[in-house]
Structure formats: structure tokens, C-alpha cells
Design an enzyme around this catalytic site. Sequence first.
Site, PDB file in Angstrom:
ATOM      1  CB  CYS A 192       3.197  -3.975   4.387  1.00 29.13           C
ATOM      2  SG  CYS A 192       2.961  -5.682   3.899  1.00 29.13           S
TER       3      CYS A 192
ATOM      4  CG  HIS B 148       7.634  -3.577   2.802  1.00 25.19           C
ATOM      5  ND1 HIS B 148       7.531  -3.351   4.145  1.00 25.19           N
ATOM      6  CD2 HIS B 148       6.887  -4.685   2.552  1.00 25.19           C
ATOM      7  CE1 HIS B 148       6.764  -4.278   4.694  1.00 25.19           C
ATOM      8  NE2 HIS B 148       6.364  -5.103   3.748  1.00 25.19           N
TER       9      HIS B 148
ATOM     10  CD  GLU C 155       9.608  -0.145   4.027  1.00 23.01           C
ATOM     11  OE1 GLU C 155       8.869   0.576   3.312  1.00 23.01           O
ATOM     12  OE2 GLU C 155       9.178  -1.117   4.693  1.00 23.01           O
TER      13      GLU C 155
HETATM   14  N1  GLN Z   1       0.635  -9.335   8.119  1.00 20.99           N
HETATM   15  C1  GLN Z   1       0.359  -8.759   6.839  1.00 20.99           C
HETATM   16  C2  GLN Z   1       0.352  -9.794   5.739  1.00 20.99           C
HETATM   17  O1  GLN Z   1       0.909 -10.838   5.873  1.00 20.99           O
HETATM   18  C3  GLN Z   1       1.286  -7.624   6.524  1.00 20.99           C
HETATM   19  C4  GLN Z   1       2.707  -8.047   6.381  1.00 20.99           C
HETATM   20  C5  GLN Z   1       3.664  -6.906   6.497  1.00 20.99           C
HETATM   21  O2  GLN Z   1       3.326  -5.838   6.986  1.00 20.99           O
HETATM   22  N2  GLN Z   1       4.878  -7.116   6.029  1.00 20.99           N
HETATM   23  O3  GLN Z   1      -0.197  -9.562   4.696  1.00 20.99           O
END
Ligand code: GLN
Length: 538
Positions: A382, A507, A509
Site C-alpha cells: 500500500c 494488503h 496480509e
Molecule cells: N496513505 C496511503 C493512501 O491513503 C496509503 C494507505 C495505506 O498504506 N493503507 O493511499
Amino acid sequence: MLKYIFITGGVMSGIGKGVTAASVGKILQSRGLAVTAIKIDPYLNVDAGTMNPYIHGEVFVTEDGGETDMDLGTYERFLDVNISKEHNITTGQIYLTVIGRERKGELLGRCIQIIPHITDEIKDRIRSTAKKSKADCAIIEIGGTVGDIESLPFLEAARQMRLEEGQSNVLYIHVTLVPVLDVVGEQKTKPTQHSVQELRRIGIQPDAVVVRSQSELKPEPKKKIALFCNIEERAVFTSPDMRSVYELPLILDEQSLGEYLSERMLLKTRKPDWKAWRRMLQGFINPEYRVEIAVCGKYAELADSYVSINEALRHAGAANNASVKISWVETEIFEEDPSRLQGLEGYDGVLIPGGFGARGTEGKIAAISYARQKNIPFLGICFGFQMAIVEFARHIGLDGANSTEVEPEAEHPVVDLMPEQQSVDQKGATMRLGANEIVLTPGTLAYRLYRRKSIFERHRHRYEVNQRYLARLEEGGLVFSGRSPDGLRMEILELPGSLFHLATQFHGEFKSRPVKPAPTYNGFVAACLERATATGKK
Ligand code: GLN
């Protein structure tokens, strides 16, 4: 008839109530029952989405886009089922509903009270959630510790449910701690006695007590707990220190928890089948190899804020016959002193997890850059994916590249707010959340890992790769091997020619299970192991 098992906690928090709840579920599941689990959080937030993970632990994202308590992740991993967001009930949700009905006039003329209006709403939610998931048995974990003001309405609802559902259909299991204070190793039962007394004072007599203790409970303290807590001795169970949390279902079942529950709930169950679970455990308990991974983030030391990443790495480790040592590295140290990047050389892999905000980002970018140049396996998640984009953009000459989250006026905004986020002005539940389809490109590393063209993975973000820079990044050698079905949203990046340089906007995970590790983590750990073997470590 649906069965309900309430799990309450005593003495203090953090003694593994979630793992116990999940293990009780697993024990019944191993006997052929369909099991689901519900987490009650007695706080006033509507969901966990707006809470700081560095204080409260990870925000777990469900398939249907709920931002929930991390215990839901524990349930999913143990039970290997997807749990929807209604399975996380908070005080905030309950009050919002009841007050909403009052304002609409649905409760006209009545005085709205905690009993019965709040307690009825709690019971309705528990029942409808359990029914909807078509389970034979629902495990309901009540967050917090008995004695907290916040959890009283939930305990009262649990008490009422036994009257309404019948003796054999509702059970209470209390999880407590037995500390060992002195050198002779005496196990102290007084805190347990007190917390059960508190529970009985509000009308709940537990059917079983699961005691968290360093080692197995000795006969004397066991007798004492039975006597003072008014339960049979065979209903006192120990949850001792373990090599892996996934051992707990077996440890409790060996103490006959399964038989006891079946008897008390009048269940006609088959003999438990632990074959697959035992096989899976082997990789966790007796791995042949070992890898060491640096997880680089901010406040990296609070492991609870990345439980799912932690678990996914362990699942992948077990599948690769390797134990995974995770070292949390604060990326700001690379900003203060770039020579410390060389320390990464000592690890078999570098992982950059999700995150928000500007602090520590230059350090993250530096770590990715170092890993790429030294061919150290790298996995980005992410925000880690977005930082890998920034790193690569700068590498191919786009000086001043950044994400607009970090630098709103960046010269090259290679990562930018998603168009649908432009008009969002509220924080709660407004990110791009939950599972979405991703199409993989045949012939790529991502495709080899998943061995499928279409996958569904979970998201939680507002920013994405800026379309305008796509061609430049691809010309530079970056491959986008996973995209949204319309082709517009970049989901996976990889760098051909490296041992493993891959990052995902999603994600992976959140869907990793001990019996089914996430493919991206699996590939990453396999590459780390390759490096460990090549550098002569084992
Ligand atoms: N801050 C980033 C976004 O909002 C990544 C979010 C995250 O890593 N869950 O896109």
C-alpha cells in the site's frame, strides 16, 4: 438450534482473549460444526477506522470493506472463513441505531433506557449476525475487562440471552491470568477469584475458566479456582506459554475442552479431525531454515499495529520451512544518517508496510532504493507500493517525484488522490475499502505466484499511481503486473531482473491464513530464503 458462547476477560487486557475465542471456535469447527465469531468493542467509536493503530493496534479490513478490530483477523486466520463487518459490534453503533430510531419517532412516547432498549439492540445484532452467517455456533468475545463501566450493557445482554435461549444454548467462558510472583513459582489465583466474583455479581456464572499462565496450572491452584469460582475442576483450563499461537486449539482440546463444551451444549459432534492443523503446525514449530526480515516504518516498534503483516510473514515462513525473525526498523534513522542503510545488508529481505502522512517517508524511499540496488528482496504494501513508485520515478530521472499526500505541490506527482476521493470531506469509512478484483498479466512474477488471471484482494487507501506517469514508468522498466479490470488502477508493480522487487496497492496480509499463506508473502519469503542460503546463513 443456534449455540452462543460468550468469552469475557478478567484481571487485565492483552492476555490472549481473542486467540482463546478463536481457539474455542476452532475446537468446535474440528468437530464438524459451522462456526462464526463476533467481536464486541465497548468503545463509542462507530468502527476502528478512525483510531490510531500505533495506540490501539491494527485496523483490520474485511472482505466487505469494514474497518474493524484486529481480533476479526485472528478469527479469520484460525477459522479460515471470511467474516463480514457486522461481526464487529461497538457501543457507538448500538447508540447510533437506538437514537436514530428515537429521532424518527419509532419509539414514540417511551423513555429510552439502557435496559431494555440498548440491551435489546445488542441481542438483536448478535442474533441476526449469527443467523446471517448460517453458523451452528457463534463465539462472541466481549472486549475489555469485567468491571469496566463500558462493557456492562453487553454483559447484561449476555446474561439475558441465556434466559431467552435456554441453558444448553448459551455458555460463558471467562479468560483470566494467573501470575507467578515469587521465586518458588507459586501460581496466584486471587485475581481470578475476584474477577469471577465480579462476573457473578452481575448475574453471570461462568461455565468454564481459561487461565493464562506461564506453565500448566498445578493441581492446588486449579482446585482453588474451581472452589472459589463455583465451577467443576474439569472446567478449569490452562493456556500456557506457547511456541506458536496456533497451538492453542490443540492444547485446550487435549485438556478436553471440546468434550466439555459438547456435553454442556448437548451437541452431537463427530470426533475431532486435527490432521491438517497438525501438519500446518509443523512448519511453525520445527522449521529447518531461518530468515530475518526488516520491516521499515514509523513507530515500527509497536508490533500490534502490523499484526496481519506479522502473521502473513509467519504463514509464508511455515510454508517455506523457515522461521521468520522480524526486526522493526524506524526509517527516520536513515534520514538522519544515510550510512545506516548499510545495516539492511544484514537482512534477507526488506518490507515497507502501509502508512499515512509524511514523516519518515524519505527514509522509506532510501530503504527501497538500497534494496533495489543491492538486490535485497523487497515487498511493499500500500503506502510501501506508493513509495516504491516514487523511488523508481526518481531513479529514472523524475527529480522531485513524490506522492501528493506527502508533498501536495510535488514537481512530479506520481502518486495522487484517486478522483473519487476529491470530494470526500469525512474521515470515517470513506477510503477505497475492501476486496476488489485485480487482473494479472500472464508471464509476470505476480501471475506465477497466484497462478490465476483474476484475484480479489483487500484495500484501504485514498491515493493511487497517477495515470499521467504510467508510460514513463513503464518505459523505465517497471512492470505493472496487476490492474483493476478496467485497466486504470495500478495494483501490483514488479521489477524484472531482480531477485524479488514487488509491491502491491492492496494488503495481501489480510487474506493470509496459516493453512493458505498469501501468494505475495510466500514469494517474498521464498526469495529471502534464497538470499539467506546464498549468503551462507541457515
Ligand atoms: N496513505 C496511503 C493512501 O491513503 C496509503 C494507505 C495505506 O498504506 N493503507 O493511499
